[in-house]
Design a protein around this motif. Structure first.
Motif, PDB file in Angstrom:
ATOM      1  N   ASP A 183       0.869  -1.188   0.000  1.00 53.07           N
ATOM      2  CA  ASP A 183       0.000   0.000   0.000  1.00 53.07           C
ATOM      3  C   ASP A 183       0.903   1.235   0.000  1.00 53.07           C
ATOM      4  N   LYS A 184       1.270   1.693  -1.180  1.00 48.59           N
ATOM      5  CA  LYS A 184       2.272   2.771  -1.276  1.00 48.59           C
ATOM      6  C   LYS A 184       1.727   4.124  -0.831  1.00 48.59           C
ATOM      7  N   ASP A 185       0.453   4.372  -1.154  1.00 49.91           N
ATOM      8  CA  ASP A 185      -0.073   5.716  -0.865  1.00 49.91           C
ATOM      9  C   ASP A 185      -0.753   5.811   0.498  1.00 49.91           C
ATOM     10  N   GLY A 186      -0.679   4.732   1.272  1.00 45.05           N
ATOM     11  CA  GLY A 186      -1.128   4.812   2.659  1.00 45.05           C
ATOM     12  C   GLY A 186      -2.619   5.014   2.851  1.00 45.05           C
ATOM     13  N   ASP A 187      -3.438   4.447   1.932  1.00 45.29           N
ATOM     14  CA  ASP A 187      -4.892   4.575   2.112  1.00 45.29           C
ATOM     15  C   ASP A 187      -5.516   3.273   2.620  1.00 45.29           C
ATOM     16  N   VAL A 241      -5.353   0.318   1.181  1.00 48.30           N
ATOM     17  CA  VAL A 241      -5.631  -0.641   0.105  1.00 48.30           C
ATOM     18  C   VAL A 241      -4.359  -0.776  -0.726  1.00 48.30           C
ATOM     19  N   ALA A 242      -3.970  -1.992  -1.019  1.00 48.22           N
ATOM     20  CA  ALA A 242      -2.744  -2.197  -1.794  1.00 48.22           C
ATOM     21  C   ALA A 242      -2.889  -1.582  -3.180  1.00 48.22           C
ATOM     22  N   ASP A 243      -1.811  -0.952  -3.648  1.00 46.00           N
ATOM     23  CA  ASP A 243      -1.831  -0.378  -4.994  1.00 46.00           C
ATOM     24  C   ASP A 243      -0.651  -0.855  -5.827  1.00 46.00           C
TER      25      ASP A 243
HETATM   26 CA   LIG Z   1      -3.160   2.282  -1.434  1.00 45.53          CA
END
Ligand SMILES: [Ca+2]
Ligand SMILES: [Ca+2]
Ligand SMILES: [Ca+2]
Length: 417
Positions: free
Chosen positions: A132-136, A138-140
């Motif tokens: 989850d790179k953008d820290g929301d 949910v894996a992206d």
């Molecule tokens: Ca994410």
């Protein structure tokens, strides 16, 4: 006895598909409580705690693979009970293993449909890393760490980080039932093995890795999970599901004794630091405590197995450290390393037994295994709780036990104080 009644109920359930048990119908060892922590709505196959990847949240989340849904779920703790499962990542094919790293990466083991590959046209297992790179929350990002593990009747399953700089240890079940029948052909040494790879690997084929470094132990049937001893982390524990039926080679002239056609589910220990690759005897050697009186190996009665693999080397094979009996499907594994349940339970090993496919009441339990002070010798084992189809289990930091039951729920087990 409630256990017997429950077993009879489960027997009927086996024919029709199992429904989740409510906590009021499960009967734990005295002093323990079982609650339904969360309902996944799917078929949870593996679970592991890991960091909450959402910006500003520094707690833990429970990551759960849903085998049928092909998803990786994340469950938040809402004050002792789980919240609604959220999809953290999707697009998996029958995932059976999950492991979360301290950096928030989550590793998922799943299986590809049959395709052409380095070992011919067949099914292959692989391990993904999802981030989850953008820290929301949910894996992206998602990519394959390791691929081309030969699969078949059994697939690529549970994982653990090792004592050696956090190398990723992976169980790969044997593609067959008895070495020659009941599944796609074996690819040795990877069928029925534990392998290790760097968790930073990317798109690596097991066929391209050096065997000497990669192969940890071999000669197993289905190995579903693994756990390192909290007393000596060079000792790795691995449960194995034994042979269902070695009678395929039976003929009128050379009939196989049906009592010797099945092999116990067994618990194994291997040293990951001694530069030796243990071979645990499958498929030439079998174990059946009821028939043999102990864990001494006997020879597979299927002549086709001996033709292909040679005799059981009874004096050389590394023996199991314990038996779980026939057809219990002893799968997920975790040590209680906290003080939460008191001294008596600290460093005990817990095993999820999915249960028999053959209509017998064997398994359908969480079993406690008590080891001696060295952590290497099994002293006793007993049923902690009966559950419908427990497949994997893990502890949280506080020492509560969470069980993924294939019928849908995540159960939470605590010791009453
Ligand atoms: Ca994410
Ligand atoms: Ca070794
Ligand atoms: Ca596990």
């Amino acid at each position: 006895m409630l256990g017997t009644l429950l077993a009879a109920g489960l027997l009927a359930g086996a024919m029709t598909g199992r429904s989740p048990a409510s906590p009021s119908t499960v009967q734990p060892e005295t002093g323990f409580t079982v609650t339904t922590y969360a309902m996944t709505g799917g078929t949870p196959s593996s679970l592991a705690f890991g960091p909450d990847t959402r910006d500003g949240n520094d707690g833990a989340r429970l990551y759960v693979t849903d085998n049928a849904g092909g998803t990786l779920l994340a469950i938040d703790d809402m004050g002792g009970v789980g919240g609604q499962p959220q999809v953290f990542a999707d697009g998996f094919n029958g995932p059976l293993g999950v492991l979360a790293a301290p950096d928030g990466s989550v590793y998922v083991a799943d299986a590809e449909a049959a395709r052409e590959g380095p070992y011919g046209f067949r099914s292959y297992g692989r391990v993904w890393r999802v981030i989850d790179k953008d820290g929301d929350g949910v894996a992206d990002k998602k990519y394959v760490v390791l691929k081309d593990l030969p699969n078949g009747r059994h697939n690529t399953n549970g994982m653990a980080f090792g004592p050696d700089d956090g190398m990723l240890y992976i169980t790969n079940g044997n593609s067959t039932d008895d070495g020659v029948e009941g599944g796609e052909s074996e690819v040795l040494p990877w069928s029925g093995s534990v392998v290790r790879v760097s968790p930073r690997a990317k798109k690596v084929s097991v066929a391209d890795l050096p065997r000497r470094k990669t192969l940890v132990a071999r000669g197993w049937r289905n190995v579903y999970d693994l756990a390192f001893s909290p007393i000596d982390d060079s000792k790795l524990f691995v449960p194995m599901n034994g042979i269902d039926d070695a009678r395929q080679g039976s003929t009128a002239e050379n009939p196989v004794d049906p009592d010797l056609a099945d092999s116990d589910d067994t618990l194994h220990m291997t040293d990951v630091d001694d530069r030796r690759v243990d071979h645990f005897g499958f498929p030439s050697c079998m174990f059946n405590v009821t028939e043999q009186g102990d864990l001494s190996p006997f020879e597979n009665p299927n002549p086709d197995v001996l033709d292909k693999f040679g005799p059981c080397r009874k004096n050389k094979v590394v023996r199991p450290v314990s038996s779980f009996g026939l057809h219990t499907s002893s799968d997920g594994l975790a040590f209680q390393t906290s003080d939460a349940w008191g001294d008596d339970y600290k460093n005990d090993l817990f095993v999820a037994q999915w249960g028999s496919l053959f209509g017998s009441p064997a398994g359908h339990n969480v079993v406690r295994v008590q080891l001696d002070a060295s952590g290497q010798k099994v002293e006793s084992q007993n049923v902690l709780v009966d559950l419908p189809t427990p497949l994997d289990l893990t502890f949280d930091e506080a020492g509560s036990l969470y069980v993924a039951d294939f019928s849908g729920p995540i159960y939470k087990i605590d010791k009453a104080v």
